[in-house]
Motif scaffolding. Structure first.
Motif, PDB file in Angstrom:
ATOM      1  N   THR A   7      40.808  25.287  39.582  1.00 42.79           N
ATOM      2  CA  THR A   7      41.952  24.851  40.370  1.00 42.79           C
ATOM      3  C   THR A   7      41.922  25.540  41.728  1.00 42.79           C
ATOM      4  N   PRO A   8      41.868  24.783  42.834  1.00 44.79           N
ATOM      5  CA  PRO A   8      41.930  25.409  44.161  1.00 44.79           C
ATOM      6  C   PRO A   8      43.310  26.018  44.404  1.00 44.79           C
ATOM      7  N   VAL A   9      43.346  27.183  45.032  1.00 44.33           N
ATOM      8  CA  VAL A   9      44.620  27.832  45.356  1.00 44.33           C
ATOM      9  C   VAL A   9      44.535  28.388  46.770  1.00 44.33           C
ATOM     10  N   ASP A  10      45.698  28.413  47.449  1.00 45.28           N
ATOM     11  CA  ASP A  10      45.797  28.984  48.786  1.00 45.28           C
ATOM     12  C   ASP A  10      46.317  30.409  48.673  1.00 45.28           C
ATOM     13  N   LEU A  11      45.579  31.354  49.223  1.00 46.43           N
ATOM     14  CA  LEU A  11      45.942  32.757  49.125  1.00 46.43           C
ATOM     15  C   LEU A  11      45.849  33.437  50.474  1.00 46.43           C
ATOM     16  N   SER A  12      46.645  34.491  50.632  1.00 45.27           N
ATOM     17  CA  SER A  12      46.472  35.341  51.801  1.00 45.27           C
ATOM     18  C   SER A  12      45.272  36.258  51.553  1.00 45.27           C
ATOM     19  N   ASP A  13      44.824  36.901  52.597  1.00 46.11           N
ATOM     20  CA  ASP A  13      43.657  37.792  52.478  1.00 46.11           C
ATOM     21  C   ASP A  13      44.117  39.178  52.032  1.00 46.11           C
ATOM     22  N   ALA A  14      44.719  39.233  50.826  1.00 46.95           N
ATOM     23  CA  ALA A  14      45.292  40.485  50.332  1.00 46.95           C
ATOM     24  C   ALA A  14      44.216  41.328  49.655  1.00 46.95           C
ATOM     25  N   PRO A  15      44.331  42.655  49.734  1.00 44.86           N
ATOM     26  CA  PRO A  15      43.339  43.509  49.065  1.00 44.86           C
ATOM     27  C   PRO A  15      43.407  43.445  47.541  1.00 44.86           C
ATOM     28  N   LEU A  16      44.554  43.026  46.992  1.00 42.14           N
ATOM     29  CA  LEU A  16      44.690  42.890  45.545  1.00 42.14           C
ATOM     30  C   LEU A  16      45.386  41.574  45.241  1.00 42.14           C
ATOM     31  N   VAL A  17      44.705  40.741  44.491  1.00 36.61           N
ATOM     32  CA  VAL A  17      45.296  39.480  44.034  1.00 36.61           C
ATOM     33  C   VAL A  17      45.347  39.528  42.512  1.00 36.61           C
ATOM     34  N   LEU A  18      46.532  39.256  41.971  1.00 34.91           N
ATOM     35  CA  LEU A  18      46.742  39.395  40.532  1.00 34.91           C
ATOM     36  C   LEU A  18      47.134  38.046  39.934  1.00 34.91           C
TER      37      LEU A  18
ATOM     38  N   LEU B  75      39.183  44.474  42.282  1.00 35.97           N
ATOM     39  CA  LEU B  75      38.747  45.557  41.402  1.00 35.97           C
ATOM     40  C   LEU B  75      38.474  46.823  42.208  1.00 35.97           C
ATOM     41  N   THR B  76      37.859  46.681  43.378  1.00 36.28           N
ATOM     42  CA  THR B  76      37.611  47.843  44.237  1.00 36.28           C
ATOM     43  C   THR B  76      38.922  48.483  44.670  1.00 36.28           C
ATOM     44  N   THR B  77      39.904  47.643  45.012  1.00 37.68           N
ATOM     45  CA  THR B  77      41.221  48.162  45.411  1.00 37.68           C
ATOM     46  C   THR B  77      41.860  48.935  44.275  1.00 37.68           C
ATOM     47  N   VAL B  78      41.798  48.360  43.084  1.00 37.59           N
ATOM     48  CA  VAL B  78      42.373  49.014  41.907  1.00 37.59           C
ATOM     49  C   VAL B  78      41.656  50.323  41.623  1.00 37.59           C
ATOM     50  N   GLU B  79      40.338  50.319  41.742  1.00 34.83           N
ATOM     51  CA  GLU B  79      39.552  51.497  41.419  1.00 34.83           C
ATOM     52  C   GLU B  79      39.908  52.674  42.331  1.00 34.83           C
TER      53      GLU B  79
ATOM     54  N   ALA C 150      36.549  56.464  34.036  1.00 37.90           N
ATOM     55  CA  ALA C 150      36.799  57.144  35.315  1.00 37.90           C
ATOM     56  C   ALA C 150      38.187  56.798  35.839  1.00 37.90           C
ATOM     57  N   MET C 151      38.567  55.520  35.727  1.00 34.61           N
ATOM     58  CA  MET C 151      39.912  55.133  36.175  1.00 34.61           C
ATOM     59  C   MET C 151      40.977  55.730  35.274  1.00 34.61           C
ATOM     60  N   ALA C 152      40.712  55.761  33.953  1.00 34.52           N
ATOM     61  CA  ALA C 152      41.669  56.369  33.036  1.00 34.52           C
ATOM     62  C   ALA C 152      41.884  57.838  33.381  1.00 34.52           C
ATOM     63  N   GLN C 153      40.800  58.526  33.698  1.00 33.70           N
ATOM     64  CA  GLN C 153      40.915  59.945  34.016  1.00 33.70           C
ATOM     65  C   GLN C 153      41.602  60.164  35.360  1.00 33.70           C
ATOM     66  N   ARG C 154      41.336  59.300  36.316  1.00 31.25           N
ATOM     67  CA  ARG C 154      41.899  59.478  37.652  1.00 31.25           C
ATOM     68  C   ARG C 154      43.387  59.129  37.701  1.00 31.25           C
ATOM     69  N   PHE C 155      43.771  58.032  37.004  1.00 35.39           N
ATOM     70  CA  PHE C 155      45.117  57.509  37.203  1.00 35.39           C
ATOM     71  C   PHE C 155      46.091  57.800  36.063  1.00 35.39           C
ATOM     72  N   SER C 156      45.592  58.255  34.923  1.00 33.07           N
ATOM     73  CA  SER C 156      46.525  58.536  33.827  1.00 33.07           C
ATOM     74  C   SER C 156      47.524  59.645  34.172  1.00 33.07           C
ATOM     75  N   PRO C 157      47.146  60.691  34.924  1.00 31.80           N
ATOM     76  CA  PRO C 157      48.137  61.738  35.203  1.00 31.80           C
ATOM     77  C   PRO C 157      49.354  61.258  35.984  1.00 31.80           C
ATOM     78  N   THR C 158      49.207  60.158  36.722  1.00 30.92           N
ATOM     79  CA  THR C 158      50.331  59.674  37.521  1.00 30.92           C
ATOM     80  C   THR C 158      50.985  58.444  36.918  1.00 30.92           C
ATOM     81  N   GLU C 159      50.540  58.023  35.740  1.00 31.18           N
ATOM     82  CA  GLU C 159      51.146  56.844  35.113  1.00 31.18           C
ATOM     83  C   GLU C 159      52.516  57.222  34.569  1.00 31.18           C
TER      84      GLU C 159
END
Length: 836
Positions: A503-514, A532-536, A571-580
């Motif tokens: 399905t074609p969709v129109d999106l802005s050039d956002a660093p994270l699309v969910l 994924l890079t933004t999330v990482e 690596a993401m679990a270790q980096r971001f779990s302390p602030t979750e």
């Protein structure tokens, strides 16, 4: 097929030939306090009309003493599961006197002796078909009738059932408690609870309706029972459902009983809801635990209407109650209690269960094809609960909330105290929404499998949303960008309908699309490369907890599917779990990480990953705030069972030579978690564990002691545990689980691998000789986790005639192992090379 395994076809035929008018069930439980007494007297008088001269009553017990038909004694025709009735007239009264067995499996009438004070406690648990272990009956959900229970019990005991006490008579050695007749009920939701339970009372009022409330638990747990908190949730839920359903609470009173050695989280017996006493917290509890308990309370309350007032005809439509209760539990939590973020836990944890189940080769439609009771027993799964609830959440958006609830109200009024199928519900919802829901039901309720949504950004702008296994979805796509404070916030959200694979969709050039922002539909989501890079780099900057929950879910699903390296997830679990900050998300991440280490990393990479995760959790246990500290301490205990690097430090905390982290309460359950870790790594012996047992000689303490003793990494210990599992049928359900989990605890797979051949030789006799509940624990718990695909395939080929439910369990466990091996092969490509 065994006569104990009722089929859909034969129960449908019985339903066409008889109508049950009423039951009177008399139970003599005076002998329950005698440990040498294994049985109890049970007498059932059932009145029914029959259009056939022959039928049968269901009963599984020690024996049948007599059968009387219309006042005349007849020969007993009993095969261990069915009592044959012949020569019936149009209107019949049958009385059966029998002996039932006290249970240690949590099925039927379970008996527990509290080691703290020697007191005996009883409770019943029937779903789907274990009322027949307590009294002879027509064991199928569509033969509803009023029940009058009469219970003889020791003096001073609390005796509770679905209705209020109508009369209590004192006899020389006890009491006879007669309960008021119930409204029409299915057999599986009747209940009896008896013992010296501690009771706290309250009430709820709505207009002219007053509902007596009570909360009960074992006397030895009374000091831990936070009844006021439970009453608060109960009143908030009753207020919510009174408004939502516009049908008065129909069951008179509302007792909630926390019972020992329970197989479930809870059971919706009308007027007498039973819960696992794991919800009575012996020490500190996390916010995620309190939220989970609140959700369960509200889930069971929703069943008072969905399931109890209106019940499915047969177990094909189990979802008609479980999916609704799962959905309503989260909805009521979010809108009526302080757990306003309940949909975060639902999106991340409940749906994870559904995604896992829906990818198995044994997945099934939400409306399942349940041919017999063994199949029904295994259908209390992630499809029936969490996927069904996810689909109902989407349906509420599809037809509109007002139409959805008005349809539910019409459904209750049209079918109160009756039985229904899918068609009955769709009729009411179509009527209120003006939509023909046939195609929606075909797409979502009659099919199986989960779609995967992935966004592909185009070089020239715009994007394409692809989906595997195409289904119709109404979903939102959120575009997230950094604000002035550096936080990732939703700057634009677009809602679209998709039905095809691209399905074609129109999106802005956002660093994270969910994709699936706000969690409107049921689908796995893959993040595009830029997202994924933004999330990482910046997952901790996503401020919306539901968005974070969906991101964590996406990362975990990609790891399970071998599309994201386990090392990157860790690596993401270790980096971001302390602030979750969301308790449910933190608990989920801290559970997933060690699972990824043990199941998805190649063996050569595990030791280093364990060590790093142990140090991470250990450090966070000392620096985290009080709200998360207990969660981190439990994470330490989990990984310390596979890595002994902090064994000396843990022992110092346990023996008092070093202080625990400031603010951490070292309650009995946490102490046992640490002792299990020490035992599994060879740093605690039987003397240590026996001393801790003496310190905590309670029901929970004895179970934990048994688990820790079976965890010691010694050949003789594993052999003894294995023998106990298969030979000691006196083990209760909890003690069987403890022995199995202890046997498997730790990282010493070399000690358990030699039992693989014995496993495949033993599973079929186990299924034959034990109840389905106990056999299921053995079959799933002990399935060999090494490279035994060939052995599983050989067993399946050689046992084509095995019971379908048993084959299903083996197929599912084989699939879990195959996934593990695929992930290990995938992740081995990214493991550091040993070459210089």
């Amino acid at each position: 097929m065994s006569t104990a395994n009722l089929s859909r076809a034969e129960t449908a035929e019985r339903s066409r030939s008889i109508e049950v008018l009423r039951y009177r069930v008399e139970l003599d439980l005076l002998g329950a306090v005698d440990p040498g007494r294994d049985t109890f007297s049970t007498t059932t008088t059932v009145e029914f009309s029959s259009r056939s001269p022959d039928t049968w009553l269901d009963f599984i017990g020690a024996g049948v003493e007599s059968v009387t038909v219309d006042g005349t004694a007849v020969d007993v025709q009993y095969d261990g599961a069915r009592i044959a009735l012949t020569g019936l007239r149009e209107s019949t009264v049958v009385t059966v006197v029998a002996q039932g067995d006290y249970s240690r499996s949590g099925e039927g009438l379970h008996r527990f002796v509290d080691p703290s004070d020697g007191q005996t406690y009883l409770y019943t648990q029937y779903e789907p078909a274990d009322a027949r272990r307590v009294f002879p009956c027509f064991e199928q959900p569509d033969l509803k009738a009023p029940f009058t229970f009469v219970v003889t019990a020791p003096r001073g005991w609390e005796v509770i059932s679905n209705q209020h006490v109508d009369r209590r008579d004192t006899v020389s050695d006890g009491q006879i408690v007669t309960f008021a007749a119930t409204l029409p009920l299915s057999t599986y939701i009747t209940a009896v609870v008896a013992g010296p339970y501690h009771r706290v009372e309250f009430s709820w009022q709505r207009g002219n309706l007053t509902v007596p409330l009570s909360v009960l638990c074992r006397a030895s747990l009374a000091r831990y029972l936070d009844a006021d908190t439970i009453f608060d949730i109960t009143q908030q839920g009753l207020d919510f459902f009174a408004d939502a359903f516009d049908y008065p609470y129909p069951w008179g009173k509302y007792d909630q009983v926390f019972v020992p050695e329970y197989n479930l989280g809870a059971m919706e017996n009308p007027g007498c809801v039973t819960f696992t006493e794991a919800y009575v917290f012996r020490g500190s509890a996390t916010d995620a635990q309190y939220e989970g308990r609140a959700n369960t309370i509200l889930h069971e309350m929703a069943h008072m209407w969905f399931g109890d007032l209106v019940t499915m005809v047969w177990w094909d439509d189990l979802w008609l109650k479980e999916s609704f209760a799962d959905y309503m539990g989260s909805l009521a939590s979010a809108e009526a209690t302080r757990w306003t973020q309940a949909w975060v836990a639902f999106a991340n944890r409940r749906k994870a269960w559904a995604y896992l189940q829906d990818q198995l080769p044994t997945t099934h439609p939400i409306v399942a094809d349940i041919v017999d009771l063994e199949a029904a027993k295994l259908n209390f799964d992630g499809i029936t609960y969490a996927k069904g609830a996810s689909v109902l959440k989407q349906l509420a958006s599809y037809v509109g909330r007002d139409a959805f609830f008005e349809g539910a109200r019409r459904y209750f009024r049209a079918h109160a105290f009756g039985n229904t199928t899918l068609a009955d519900l769709l009729t009411e919802l179509s009527g209120t929404s003006g939509r023909d829901l046939t195609s929606w039901a075909d797409a979502w309720l009659q099919t199986s499998g989960v779609s995967t949504l992935a966004l592909e950004r185009n070089d020239g702008g715009g994007a394409t949303l692809s989906q595997t296994d195409p289904r119709p979805h109404r979903l939102a796509i959120g575009m997230y960008d950094f604000d002035e404070a550096g936080d990732l916030v939703c700057t634009e959200r677009t809602e679209i309908d998709i039905t095809t694979s691209r399905t074609p969709v129109d999106l802005s050039d956002a660093p994270l699309v969910l994709p699936n922002d706000a969690d409107l539909t049921y689908a796995k989501v893959r993040l595009d490369t830029r997202s994924l890079t933004t999330v990482e780099n910046s997952l901790d900057r996503v401020r919306d907890p539901l968005a974070r929950g969906l991101i964590w879910s996406s990362l975990w699903n990609a790891t399970r599917d071998s599309e994201l390296e386990a090392a990157r997830y860790l690596a993401m679990a270790q980096r971001f779990s302390p602030t979750e900050s969301n308790p449910a998300l933190l608990t989920s991440v801290l559970s997933n990480a060690p699972f990824a280490i043990e199941h998805y990393l190649p063996e050569s990479a595990r030791a280093d990953a364990r060590s790093r995760w142990l140090e991470h959790t250990w450090n966070e246990m000392f620096v985290s705030d009080s709200g998360a500290q207990l969660t981190w301490a439990r994470a330490v205990a989990a990984v310390a069972a596979t890595d002994g690097g902090r064994a000396a430090d843990i022992r110092s905390i346990l023996d008092g030579s070093a202080p625990p982290p400031s603010g951490l309460s070292l309650d009995p359950d946490l102490r046992w978690a640490f002792w299990l870790a020490l035992a599994a790594t060879g740093h605690a012996d039987d003397t240590d564990l026996h001393a801790e047992w003496q310190r905590d000689d309670t029901g929970s303490g004895r179970t934990a002691y048994l688990r820790a003793m079976s965890a010691r990494p010694e050949v003789a210990v594993k052999a003894e545990a294995w023998a106990s599992i298969f030979q000691d049928h006196s083990l209760s359900n909890d003690h069987l689980d403890a022995t199995i989990s202890g046997f498997l605890a730790g990282a010493r797979r070399d000690l358990v691998a030699p039992f693989a051949a014995d496993y495949f030789a033993a599973v079929r006799p186990t299924w034959r000789d034990r109840s389905i509940e106990m056999a299921r624990r053995v079959v799933t718990g002990l399935f060999p986790r090494e490279k035994t695909l060939g052995a599983a395939d050989a067993w399946l080929a050689a046992n084509a005639d095995a019971p379908g439910a048993l084959r299903r369990l083996i197929v599912e466990q084989r699939d879990h192992l195959a996934r593990d091996l695929r992930a290990q092969e995938f992740n081995s490509r990214f493991a550091p090379s040993d070459e210089s």
